[in-house]
Design an enzyme around this catalytic site. Structure first.
Site, PDB file in Angstrom:
ATOM      1  N   GLY A  31      49.238  43.194  42.239  1.00  0.00           N
ATOM      2  CA  GLY A  31      49.809  43.408  43.491  1.00  0.00           C
ATOM      3  C   GLY A  31      49.058  43.354  44.963  1.00  0.00           C
ATOM      4  O   GLY A  31      47.769  42.416  44.781  1.00  0.00           O
ATOM      5  N   ALA A  32      49.154  43.754  45.587  1.00  0.00           N
ATOM      6  CA  ALA A  32      48.076  43.978  46.537  1.00  0.00           C
ATOM      7  C   ALA A  32      47.431  42.545  46.510  1.00  0.00           C
ATOM      8  O   ALA A  32      46.509  42.161  47.326  1.00  0.00           O
ATOM      9  CB  ALA A  32      46.683  44.436  47.194  1.00  0.00           C
ATOM     10  N   HIS A  37      44.893  35.574  45.199  1.00  0.00           N
ATOM     11  CA  HIS A  37      45.661  34.606  44.363  1.00  0.00           C
ATOM     12  C   HIS A  37      46.790  33.838  44.822  1.00  0.00           C
ATOM     13  O   HIS A  37      47.350  33.033  43.874  1.00  0.00           O
ATOM     14  CB  HIS A  37      46.975  36.180  44.389  1.00  0.00           C
ATOM     15  N   GLN A  61      43.390  50.008  32.827  1.00  0.00           N
ATOM     16  CA  GLN A  61      41.852  49.559  32.474  1.00  0.00           C
ATOM     17  C   GLN A  61      41.108  49.945  33.972  1.00  0.00           C
ATOM     18  O   GLN A  61      40.151  49.887  34.388  1.00  0.00           O
ATOM     19  CB  GLN A  61      41.623  47.892  32.997  1.00  0.00           C
ATOM     20  N   GLN A 153      35.753  39.092  33.347  1.00  0.00           N
ATOM     21  CA  GLN A 153      36.890  38.804  33.084  1.00  0.00           C
ATOM     22  C   GLN A 153      37.718  38.379  32.572  1.00  0.00           C
ATOM     23  O   GLN A 153      38.532  37.704  31.325  1.00  0.00           O
ATOM     24  CB  GLN A 153      38.139  40.151  34.044  1.00  0.00           C
TER      25      GLN A 153
HETATM   26  O1  PAF Z   1      42.779  40.566  37.257  1.00  0.00           O
HETATM   27  C1  PAF Z   1      43.572  41.564  37.876  1.00  0.00           C
HETATM   28  O2  PAF Z   1      43.943  42.236  38.918  1.00  0.00           O
HETATM   29  C2  PAF Z   1      43.330  42.216  36.546  1.00  0.00           C
HETATM   30  O3  PAF Z   1      42.693  43.066  35.817  1.00  0.00           O
HETATM   31  C3  PAF Z   1      44.796  41.932  35.445  1.00  0.00           C
HETATM   32  C4  PAF Z   1      44.292  40.815  34.717  1.00  0.00           C
HETATM   33  C5  PAF Z   1      45.491  41.123  36.468  1.00  0.00           C
HETATM   34  C6  PAF Z   1      45.085  42.690  34.157  1.00  0.00           C
HETATM   35  O4  PAF Z   1      45.597  43.788  34.628  1.00  0.00           O
END
Ligand code: PAF
Length: 282
Positions: A31-32, A37, A61, A153
């Protein structure tokens, strides 16, 4: 746009879509939402019949002293933006359903979790790997989209998908920046106007690295030193790390080659920011 909180309900929707051979594009988020995104969502729209976005602030996380409790939560505005983009489903599960009583499974991304951000965020990438794998199992996407800003990531997710034979294509899209070069991030919301200007030192340092390799300088110690000098000109900035790494192994390289990645994490005041560029030789 359907907003779905139940795992069982979304699995029902997904089953029907699969029966109708609809392709599913998936954008996992916490979110946010910002333009970064939305660029992923737009690409997912272009390439798939259906687009699912998850919004879940994943406690697993975040480290103990990190920002889980005050991570920006802007659910209503996020839904408004996603509906304007023509997203079909928002999956917004509750933490107790995602991690039900007795949950004890981990996904350990081997040596990749110890490089770069993993050094100061132990456990972070295990939390990412487990939630992304869970989300993939629930949403069963054909293609999942991630931003290059979270470079480590993306490397870990691609590795997990390949190692565990998860049937999904991973697409990584370029980092979105504001007009001054600051990488868009939900955590930019923590920065004051002055800090936003200070935060430009990250991009300046990366631009310096890019221009050095283009001028034929490959010695990474020299490049990192020049990057450090740039960060040190900003009083509010504290370096967590600056590294030049191989894009698959995340190991530091003594000599930069085209395709290696310059990555850094810097605190501006209390806010930890990350950014990176793929070094390309002209
Ligand atoms: O990149 C993110 O926003 C987060 O690490 C994800 C991939 C949604 C996992 O919680």
């Amino acid at each position: 746009m359907h907003i779905i909180t139940s795992i069982r309900d979304i699995q029902g929707h997904i089953k029907k879509l699969k029966e109708n051979h609809a392709t599913i594009g998936f954008v996992p988020t916490m979110g946010a939402l910002h333009e970064g995104h939305l660029s992923l969502v737009r690409e997912a729209k272009r390439k798939n019949d259906t687009v699912v976005v998850s919004i879940f602030v994943n406690a697993l996380q975040f480290g103990e002293n990190e920002d889980f409790s005050h991570y920006p939560r802007t659910f209503e505005n996020d839904c408004k933006l996603l509906s304007q983009e023509g997203v079909d489903m928002v999956f917004h599960p509750d933490a107790a359903k995602m991690y039900s009583k007795g949950f004890c499974t981990s996904v350990i991304p081997g040596h990749l979790e110890n490089a770069l951000c993993g050094k100061s965020r132990p456990g972070h990438f295990r939390g990412v790997a487990v939630v992304v794998l869970k989300l993939f199992n629930i949403v069963k996407p054909d293609i999942a989209y991630f931003g290059q800003k979270d470079f480590q990531q993306t490397v870990i997710i691609k590795r997990v998908v390949s190692d565990l034979n998860v049937d999904v294509i991973i697409k990584i899209l370029p980092t979105m920046r504001d007009q001054n070069g600051l990488a868009l991030s939900s955590r930019n919301a923590y920065l004051s106007e002055v800090e936003k200007k200070d935060a430009l030192c990250l991009y300046k340092a990366l631009t310096k690295a890019q221009s050095m390799v283009q001028a034929g300088i490959q010695n990474t110690e020299n490049i990192v030193q020049e990057m450090e000098k740039i960060i040190h000109t900003t009083k509010s900035a504290t370096i967590d790390y600056i590294s030049i790494v191989s894009p698959e192994t995340l190991e530091e390289v003594p000599m930069a080659h085209s395709g290696d990645v310059a990555a850094l994490a810097v605190r501006i005041g209390k806010t930890r920011l990350i950014d990176n560029v793929i070094l390309l030789f002209s």
